[in-house]
Design a protein around this motif. Structure first.
Motif, short mmCIF file in Angstrom:
data_model
loop_
_atom_site.label_atom_id
_atom_site.label_comp_id
_atom_site.label_asym_id
_atom_site.label_seq_id
_atom_site.Cartn_x
_atom_site.Cartn_y
_atom_site.Cartn_z
N ARG A 192 5.01 -24.99 45.04
CA ARG A 192 4.95 -24.34 46.35
C ARG A 192 6.16 -24.74 47.15
NH1 ARG A 192 3.71 -21.61 49.04
NH2 ARG A 192 2.16 -22.21 50.57
N SER A 241 4.46 -18.60 51.87
CA SER A 241 3.83 -18.51 50.55
C SER A 241 4.86 -18.58 49.42
CB SER A 241 3.03 -17.20 50.45
OG SER A 241 3.87 -16.10 50.69
N VAL A 262 3.57 -11.52 44.36
CA VAL A 262 2.72 -12.35 43.49
C VAL A 262 2.46 -13.70 44.17
CG1 VAL A 262 2.63 -13.52 41.25
CG2 VAL A 262 3.61 -11.23 41.41
N LYS A 289 -0.26 -14.03 46.75
CA LYS A 289 -1.64 -14.09 46.24
C LYS A 289 -1.95 -15.50 45.71
CE LYS A 289 -3.23 -9.70 45.96
NZ LYS A 289 -4.60 -9.29 46.24
N LEU A 290 -0.94 -16.07 45.05
CA LEU A 290 -1.19 -17.36 44.39
C LEU A 290 -1.15 -18.54 45.36
CD1 LEU A 290 0.93 -16.89 41.13
CD2 LEU A 290 -1.54 -16.65 41.41
N LEU A 302 -4.37 -19.90 46.90
CA LEU A 302 -5.25 -20.50 45.88
C LEU A 302 -4.70 -21.84 45.44
CD1 LEU A 302 -5.95 -17.30 43.71
CD2 LEU A 302 -7.58 -18.49 45.20
N MET A 303 -3.39 -21.93 45.34
CA MET A 303 -2.79 -23.22 44.95
C MET A 303 -2.95 -24.24 46.07
SD MET A 303 0.66 -21.87 43.06
CE MET A 303 1.28 -23.43 42.44
N ILE A 317 -6.57 -23.27 41.91
CA ILE A 317 -5.97 -22.96 40.61
C ILE A 317 -4.76 -23.87 40.39
CG2 ILE A 317 -6.65 -20.51 40.47
CD1 ILE A 317 -3.77 -19.82 41.38
N VAL A 338 -1.12 -23.50 38.23
CA VAL A 338 -0.33 -22.44 37.60
C VAL A 338 0.73 -23.08 36.71
CG1 VAL A 338 1.08 -20.39 38.03
CG2 VAL A 338 -0.64 -21.07 39.70
N PHE A 360 -2.96 -19.17 34.61
CA PHE A 360 -3.77 -19.72 35.71
C PHE A 360 -4.96 -20.49 35.14
CE2 PHE A 360 -2.25 -15.43 37.10
CZ PHE A 360 -1.12 -15.93 37.73
N LEU A 373 -6.79 -13.11 42.12
CA LEU A 373 -5.54 -13.26 41.36
C LEU A 373 -4.70 -11.99 41.50
CD1 LEU A 373 -6.92 -15.00 38.13
CD2 LEU A 373 -5.59 -16.05 39.97
N THR A 417 -3.04 -9.30 36.31
CA THR A 417 -3.40 -10.52 35.57
C THR A 417 -4.34 -10.16 34.42
OG1 THR A 417 -3.23 -11.83 37.57
CG2 THR A 417 -4.47 -12.81 35.76
#
Ligand SMILES: Nc1ncnc2c1ncn2[C@@H]1O[C@H](COP(=O)(O)OP(=O)(O)OP(=O)(O)O)[C@@H](O)[C@H]1O
Length: 927
Positions: free
Chosen positions: A82, A106, A125, A128-129, A132-133, A138, A140, A154, A168, A172
């Motif tokens: 990140r 993000s 992308v 979205k991730l 969650l991270m 999740i 990655v 993931f 996700l 995916t």
């Protein structure tokens, strides 16, 4: 990896872990104390938790690659980070146009294994991730494909799968869950277990080899000795073949070159000469301290770096398939994993002596730091005193009052010895998660963290296997040119904690020293039975570890060291009728409670209760007095009231995450006399102290072994005029002590991990032992103890399977399921099994907290020493004082207020059999 980066990663790593296990922690309380802060306790194998499973994968572009200098190629593993600003300063100067991306909340950066920025994940992308991270839902992982594309994989917790998958990014490809629902109906052998257990007649009347019936009485010591002598030894190859032996290179280990110019009697710096295997270790260590990169393509990779003729870069990382322009930094040091008692201490001292005048990079001092558990400190002192000529090695014990010394002065010594606790106290880094007590602790003033050490050696280095502990964080943060770990049991399970944390300290074989890469390259394939995991582990260990065992022989059959033979004798003991009845009652109530809780709307049973019940059964088998007097009453009352809540009464939580105050309260609660004695309590009966039992019943020459003996005084039945008995907790017995004065070991209860037992046994089986050794392992028939043995066996099979290269047909989850089901002593219907295992994480902390090191002259000639987990001082003086030439029983299930202290006997409960005479609850051989 820059140290700063490392710290940030560690910190993140711990936080993520803390987050992911918070639920576990909240319900993980154990039924009885306790864990010593410095030494992670042995953990039942069921603790292995399913950390994650694949959710899916996505092919995406990596954008902005031309803006960064990081190199990657097809097939290479990359990190997804990140936008944390780690490289911000570098890149904002070089490429001002990156700033918008870094400001993007993000942003998701792609870095190669050297942590150099390669590019970014497209914003669509990443957006979205990123959430969650950030929420740690999740993880990655990425692999570079041809061109500028990458495959992102993931992973996440199985329970969170349904919620996460819709979030996700589009495109995916979702992976099938690795835990099929059908698992609940899978047949298991649990029913067999129950049949076996619940049938009162089953097996109990059957006479087995080495079985001691409760009625068996032995009138005196000689007869007892005769009985013991007649017991058959069992094949115990398992102990000599640990997980470490499976992964370490054995082929040419006895043919390694020896060091040509060793310290020894000729030079005068050592008072003894090194044995051959120690000379080999010395040569190996010196090579590991001076690693050299390969300079042509035919040379073998060093720390996974291979030479590749390439216009841009000549260094190529084999495991991640990544090239590197600049010369990689190699780790110096490794792991001395020789079996216990082969002289790792002396080997290390020899290494220090042999390299005293070697040149060290300028910024490092000339001083070696040894970090050891407190209980082993005296061993270092003794070994130095006994084996080193003082004029050749200046040493300082940095502990307690001898800490008031300046950094400059300390660096004038060749060798400084300190403890893990001292080091952790001086470490001012990020506080560990959980544990208000520790986070409140102030940093102690000191100089250990300020000195750039020539070499740091962690004795019993497996102590740092949990990266979340402050001790682990402190050792990671030490500055040192060379780093070593000494441990006969560096890995006892295939869990990441074991080895990953040690690699982080060693800073060797990068990038496996980084949790992320360790997980994806090694741990996950290993868990999934993929051959590459086992291969990599073997390659890694052959690089970093030297391991010899006492059983090794050269081509001519000459053993490494000559030691007397060791016999392992498994003694099956039968519970006395009243204890059996009690056991069955408690087990039945536990099962009822367990099943009903599972059927409750919540549908799960907190681990604490399963563990507590399991532990209580284990304690009961050992001695009913270990259970709170009201235990069965409480269990019954709860059951009668059909209360949905789990049974909490009589359980005391004690673990590392509790504040000091709460821990103290827990101990007090646990040790406190029962508040409301049951009406039928026998006021006249005294609560016998183990020690007084032992001493009292040792009167005269008579030694007996009979059903009427309490577990307490059974020990005394081994009395002879000159008998010496040492009672030692398994944990205290597993660390660094030299107890060759004893040659009979009684394992009073089996431990989940055989390696821990072996470690304890090796206190006796080591250089210096002159007499034959007999190990008596006491197993109560048809009880939870038999299950512990099964678990030990199953663990061994699992480990073998992992290294046989054959992929298991069962999923990781299924394997875990099977393990858990097999471990439960409860009758659990097939419908409920799946539910229970979802959350079942068994952790166990047991140690004896009381710091005491007592001896008591007996009335009948029994002198005995109590040696407990947190006994800090005087161990050696005590060992010198006594001659433990007869018995050293090892206990694992000991706790404050319990067996070595005054155990409140169960007769207070009206549900429990009252002893007609003292010691009615006997169930096993007295020791
Ligand atoms: N070359 C030697 N000559 C004489 N005695 C030795 C020699 N090497 C080791 N010993 C003795 O062997 C015993 C065991 O050594 P040491 O405690 O170093 O073993 P270890 O491998 O560190 O064990 P552990 O893993 O249990 O700590 C000690 O008493 C030590 O003095």
């Amino acid at each position: 990896m820059a140290p700063r980066d490392q710290l940030e990663r560690d910190d993140q790593g711990s936080k993520r872990k803390a987050g992911s296990t918070s639920e576990t922690l909240s319900i993980q309380s154990t039924s009885f104390p306790a864990v010593a802060e410095d030494e992670e306790d042995a953990v039942p194998p069921l603790e292995e938790e399913v950390r994650d499973e694949p959710y899916g994968q996505l092919n995406t572009q990596v954008v902005g690659t031309r803006l960064y200098r990081g190199l990657v190629g097809p097939g290479q593993e990359v990190l997804l980070v990140r936008g944390s600003g780690i490289n911000r300063s570098v890149h904002t100067i070089r490429c001002s146009f990156i700033i918008p991306n870094l400001r993007d909340s993000s942003a998701l950066q792609v870095k190669n294994c050297s942590r150099v920025l390669v590019g970014n994940v497209p914003r669509g992308v990443a957006s979205k991730l990123a959430p969650l991270m950030d929420q740690k839902r999740i993880s990655v992982e990425g692999v570079i494909n041809d061109g500028n594309s990458a495959t992102l994989k993931f992973y996440g917790h199985p329970d969170d799968r349904a919620a996460v998958i819709p979030q996700l990014p589009t495109g995916t490809r979702i992976s099938a869950p690795s835990y099929p629902q059908a698992i609940a109906s899978r047949p298991t052998n649990n029913s067999q277990v129950i049949t076996h257990r619940s049938s009162p007649a089953c097996g109990r009347t059957e006479r087995q080899p080495n079985q001691l019936e409760p009625s068996q009485a032995v009138p005196n010591a000689n007869e007892l000795q005769q009985i013991l002598d007649k017991l058959n030894a069992v094949k115990d190859t398992g102990r000599s073949e640990s997980l470490l032996d499976l992964v370490c290179n054995k082929d040419d280990i006895l043919d390694l070159p020896v060091y040509g110019d060793p310290p020894g009697t000729q030079k005068g710096n050592l008072k003894v000469d090194l044995l051959k295997h120690q000379l080999q270790a010395l040569q190996w260590c010196i090579e590991k301290e001076t690693p050299v990169l390969p300079t042509n393509e035919t040379e073998r990779p060093v720390q996974f770096w291979q030479f590749k003729k390439n216009p841009n870069s000549s260094n190529f990382k084999v495991v991640t398939r990544s090239p590197q322009e600049s010369a990689p930094v190699l780790g110096k040091g490794g792991l001395i994993g020789d079996a216990m008692g082969l002289g790792k201490t002396l080997s290390t001292i020899a290494l220090v002596l042999a390299t005293l005048n070697d040149s060290t990079p300028e910024k490092f001092s000339k001083t070696t730091l040894i970090v050891a558990p407190v209980s082993v400190l005296s061993n270092w002192e003794k070994q130095i005193r006994d084996h080193v000529s003082s004029e050749y090695l200046s040493t300082h014990l940095y502990y307690g009052n001898s800490r008031s010394i300046s950094a400059a002065e300390l660096q004038s010594y060749d060798l400084v010895i300190t403890t893990y606790h001292t080091l952790a106290g001086e470490y001012g880094g990020p506080q560990e998660s959980g544990g208000a007590s520790r986070s409140k602790k102030k940093k102690v003033e000191g100089v250990l963290m300020d000195i750039p050490w020539k070499r740091v050696v962690l004795d019993e280095g497996h102590i740092v296997r949990n990266p979340k502990t402050k001790i682990a964080q402190a050792v990671y943060a030490l500055t040192a040119d060379k780093r070593w770990i000494l441990s006969g049991t560096p890995i006892v399970s295939l869990r990441q904690k074991d080895l990953g944390s040690m690699l982080t300290f060693l800073k060797i074989c990068k990038p496996l020293d980084c949790e992320d890469f360790f997980n994806r390259l090694l741990l996950r394939p290993l868990k999934n039975g993929v051959a590459s995991g086992a291969q990599l582990l073997k390659a890694l260990m052959s690089h970093i570890c030297i391991r010899r065992t006492k059983e090794m022989q050269d081509a001519k059959g000459v053993p490494l060291i000559s030691l007397p033979p060791v016999e392992m004798i498994r003694v099956y003991v039968t519970l006395t009728e009243d204890v059996r009845r009690l056991y069955d009652q408690i087990e039945e109530m536990s099962v009822k409670h367990f099943e009903r809780t599972l059927k409750s709307p919540k549908g799960t049973i907190p681990q604490v209760n399963v563990l507590s019940m399991l532990t209580r059964l284990r304690q009961l088998v050992l001695h009913p007095g270990l259970l709170p007097a009201s235990y069965l009453d409480d269990l019954t009352a709860k059951e009668a009231a059909n209360v949905g809540d789990p049974v909490q009464i009589a359980f005391v939580r004690f673990d590392g995450s509790m504040s000091a105050k709460r821990r103290q309260e827990a101990i007090e609660r646990f040790s406190a006399p029962v508040e409301k004695p049951a009406p039928s309590a026998n006021p006249g009966a005294s609560h016998k102290d183990y020690r007084s039992d032992l001493a009292e019943s040792g009167e005269g020459d008579t030694v007996s072994l009979e059903s009427g003996n309490s577990v307490n005084n059974r020990g005394s039945r081994l009395n002879q005029a000159n008998a010496r008995v040492m009672l030692i907790s398994l944990k205290a017995g597993a660390l660094g002590l030299n107890l060759t004065v004893a040659n009979n070991v009684f394992l009073m209860d089996p431990w989940w991990q055989e390696a821990i037992e072996s470690q304890a046994i090796d206190r006796v089986n080591r250089i210096g032992q002159k007499r034959n050794i007999r190990i008596y392992q006491l197993i109560a028939k048809n009880t939870v103890e038999s299950k512990v043995l099964e678990i030990q066996g199953r663990k061994k099979e699992l480990i073998k399977a992992a290294f046989s290269g054959t992929r298991s047909k069962e999923t990781q989850r299924q394997q875990k399921e099977a393990r858990i089901q097999g471990a439960l002593p409860f009758r659990v219907s097939t419908q409920t099994r799946g539910a229970c295992s979802q959350k079942l994480v068994l952790r166990s902390h047991r140690s004896i907290q009381t710091t005491e090191n007592k001896h008591r002259p007996s009335r009948g000639g029994v002198n005995f020493l109590r040696l407990e987990a947190t006994t800090r001082r005087g161990i050696y003086s005590a060992v010198r004082y006594f001659k433990f030439n007869f018995v050293m029983p090892l206990f694992s299930l000991c706790a404050p207020g319990s067996p070595l202290n005054c155990p409140p006997l169960m007769h207070k409960s009206r549900h429990l059999p009252r002893p007609a005479k003292r010691g009615k609850f006997t169930n096993r051989l007295g020791c």
